[in-house]
Design an enzyme around this catalytic site. Sequence first.
Site, PDB file in Angstrom:
ATOM      1  N   GLY A  91       5.555   8.929  10.542  1.00 49.73           N
ATOM      2  CA  GLY A  91       4.836   8.370   9.403  1.00 49.73           C
ATOM      3  C   GLY A  91       3.340   8.537   9.473  1.00 49.73           C
ATOM      4  N   ALA A  92       2.763   8.350  10.664  1.00 50.97           N
ATOM      5  CA  ALA A  92       1.304   8.459  10.819  1.00 50.97           C
ATOM      6  C   ALA A  92       0.908   9.715  11.584  1.00 50.97           C
ATOM      7  CB  ALA A  92       0.772   7.229  11.539  1.00 50.97           C
TER       8      ALA A  92
ATOM      9  N   ALA B 181      10.031   2.644   7.371  1.00 52.14           N
ATOM     10  CA  ALA B 181       9.259   1.429   7.628  1.00 52.14           C
ATOM     11  C   ALA B 181       9.394   1.003   9.088  1.00 52.14           C
ATOM     12  CB  ALA B 181       9.723   0.323   6.681  1.00 52.14           C
TER      13      ALA B 181
ATOM     14  N   ASP C 207      13.118   7.767   9.561  1.00 54.85           N
ATOM     15  CA  ASP C 207      12.001   8.129  10.437  1.00 54.85           C
ATOM     16  C   ASP C 207      11.846   7.107  11.551  1.00 54.85           C
ATOM     17  OD1 ASP C 207       9.653   9.730  11.136  1.00 54.85           O
ATOM     18  OD2 ASP C 207       8.466   8.012  10.441  1.00 54.85           O
TER      19      ASP C 207
ATOM     20  N   HIS D  85       9.750   9.395  14.029  1.00 48.97           N
ATOM     21  CA  HIS D  85       8.683   8.428  13.737  1.00 48.97           C
ATOM     22  C   HIS D  85       7.358   9.151  13.462  1.00 48.97           C
ATOM     23  CE1 HIS D  85       7.595   3.949  14.426  1.00 48.97           C
ATOM     24  NE2 HIS D  85       6.808   4.474  13.503  1.00 48.97           N
TER      25      HIS D  85
ATOM     26  N   ARG E 112       0.816  -1.210   0.000  1.00 51.41           N
ATOM     27  CA  ARG E 112       0.000   0.000   0.000  1.00 51.41           C
ATOM     28  C   ARG E 112       0.854   1.266   0.000  1.00 51.41           C
ATOM     29  NH1 ARG E 112      -3.146  -3.551   3.056  1.00 51.41           N
ATOM     30  NH2 ARG E 112      -1.732  -3.225   4.802  1.00 51.41           N
ATOM     31  N   ILE E 113       1.784   1.368   0.968  1.00 51.12           N
ATOM     32  CA  ILE E 113       2.585   2.585   1.085  1.00 51.12           C
ATOM     33  C   ILE E 113       3.584   2.672  -0.060  1.00 51.12           C
ATOM     34  CG2 ILE E 113       4.252   3.823   2.517  1.00 51.12           C
ATOM     35  CD1 ILE E 113       2.847   2.570   4.965  1.00 51.12           C
TER      36      ILE E 113
ATOM     37  N   ASP F 259       9.466  -7.084  -4.674  1.00 50.76           N
ATOM     38  CA  ASP F 259       8.337  -7.463  -3.827  1.00 50.76           C
ATOM     39  C   ASP F 259       7.768  -8.764  -4.376  1.00 50.76           C
ATOM     40  OD1 ASP F 259       5.911  -7.831  -2.506  1.00 50.76           O
ATOM     41  OD2 ASP F 259       5.604  -5.684  -2.248  1.00 50.76           O
TER      42      ASP F 259
ATOM     43  N   GLU G  27      14.005   3.294  19.875  1.00 51.49           N
ATOM     44  CA  GLU G  27      13.302   4.579  19.798  1.00 51.49           C
ATOM     45  C   GLU G  27      12.974   5.090  21.190  1.00 51.49           C
ATOM     46  OE1 GLU G  27      10.005   4.415  17.111  1.00 51.49           O
ATOM     47  OE2 GLU G  27      11.265   3.908  15.399  1.00 51.49           O
TER      48      GLU G  27
END
Length: 542
Positions: free
Chosen positions: A296-297, A245, A270, A294, A165-166, A185, A275
């Site tokens: 990403g979202a 990722a 990211d 981090h 998806r990403i 992939d 972390e």
Amino acid sequence: MISRNGASQPPDGGRFRVVLTDLVPADGLAPLHSDDRFEVVERVGVKGDDLADALADADAVIVRSSTKITREALARAERLQAIGRAGVGVDNIDVEAATERGIAVLNAPSGNTISAAELTMALLLALVRRLPAASRSMRDGEWDRKRFRGTELYRKTLGLVGAGRIGGEVARRARAFGMQVIAYDPYLKEDRAKALEIELAEFDDVLSRADVLSLHVPLTDDTRGLIGEAELERMRPGAFIINAARGGVLDQDALLRALDDGHLAGAALDVYTEEPPAADHPLRSRDDVVLTPHLGAATVEAQHNVAVEVAHAVRAALTEGDFSHAVNAPAVGGEVMRRMAPLLDLAERLGRLGCAMADGRVAALEVRYAGSQTGPLSPIVACSLVGVLSGNLGPGAINMVNATHLAAARDLAISEVRLGTRGDYAEYIELRLTNGAMDVRVAGALLGEGFQRVVRLNQYHVDIRPEGCLVILRNRDVPGVIGRVGTILGEAGINIGEYDQARMEAGGEALAAISIDTPLPDEVKSALEALPEVLSVRQVDL
């Protein structure tokens, strides 16, 4: 508890209790707040014993990345049926411990897709144009244009490791910049790659051809350390690498060495192995590295989307048996589950029956299926295992989530076979069970509108409903056996629903499948076994 068709019922006729342990946008939980069957209880920030206490009476829990769902946290979670992760990664959840307890782990894989893809492009542009270092220079009062000469994306090659998806959304955006996109992939279909204008390539080919390598794979045992020293050495000199990722996919020490010796021109990260990374981590001080915490979202839209997605997933899992968002169970959607419910119910009943005929000991199970279901056979296999193992593990100890795991823990070998069309039955399941001492075959079929029948017991063809208590009786084929069996049952006050007897030849051995309204008391079973014509008596509660 999760039932035969995967759905569960609220305890004691009440409401499903969903515990929220991390901050999630309230409007994102509207699918639960607007449903009277659910009660959402906020326990934001609980840890340790307090978290275990909060889960003890919960049917589901929703977390983000802050809460760690450990084996200890689940120790008293007897009611818990689902763990919902408002995001993609489940690194903060002990999936193995959840699976052992039959708890579905659900995630929200698509809610942050656009945000993660856009961040990847932001990192890419910031990296090749050296924007963070240039910004710091300006803040220090400098005007040094030569020092920050960058690189264009136009006609450069973007190499994707993972194009789901990403990765697919990153490819679309990179193509808009005039980049050529290649990807490794093994799960990406040719037609999908063609639609995205992606050239599929082998892993080493992507490494050696990419001007920019971007990682988009989950962290698993197979992907941990996927990009290490050897892989970085195979990359084109002067290339860039981006990881938005999971931190463990890229070896950070190897990355530092590749940057130090000038083999790579820069990196953008990211995510990190730990972390947050240490305050004095050498990556923090480099002008050729772009770092973000981090993110990403971390957009308003993504946080809303993943909350809505996981709320729908939790509701569907509990009320419909929809496991399409589960990372540890057969991914069956609610509509498919409803359609398959009679078939899955039959599979479980056949598993119970086969296990009883094998005297409760099963070393290997082969599930054979013929019918209209074209998807994976894993739901049928899982429900067959539920039936096979439930007699030994007890009610409620096994469901579709943990069936395969519990079978593996007992070294139960599992195989599956898709059979050709059987003209006599639209839907047909056959189980072949082995325990070393005997081989057992049981088969069932669905007739019109999901009407279930057992149609084979070992070599005998039978026709009986798999309901209530079923007695399997082997006897010599001589006159009067059926009458004597019926007399014993009648004198004991046991009503016979169906009596189906099959034989291979007259005067040989026969098998009777007898449906009765109540289980046989021990003395009645002994009386049947004492009949001189009877060879064995087994019963199973279906």
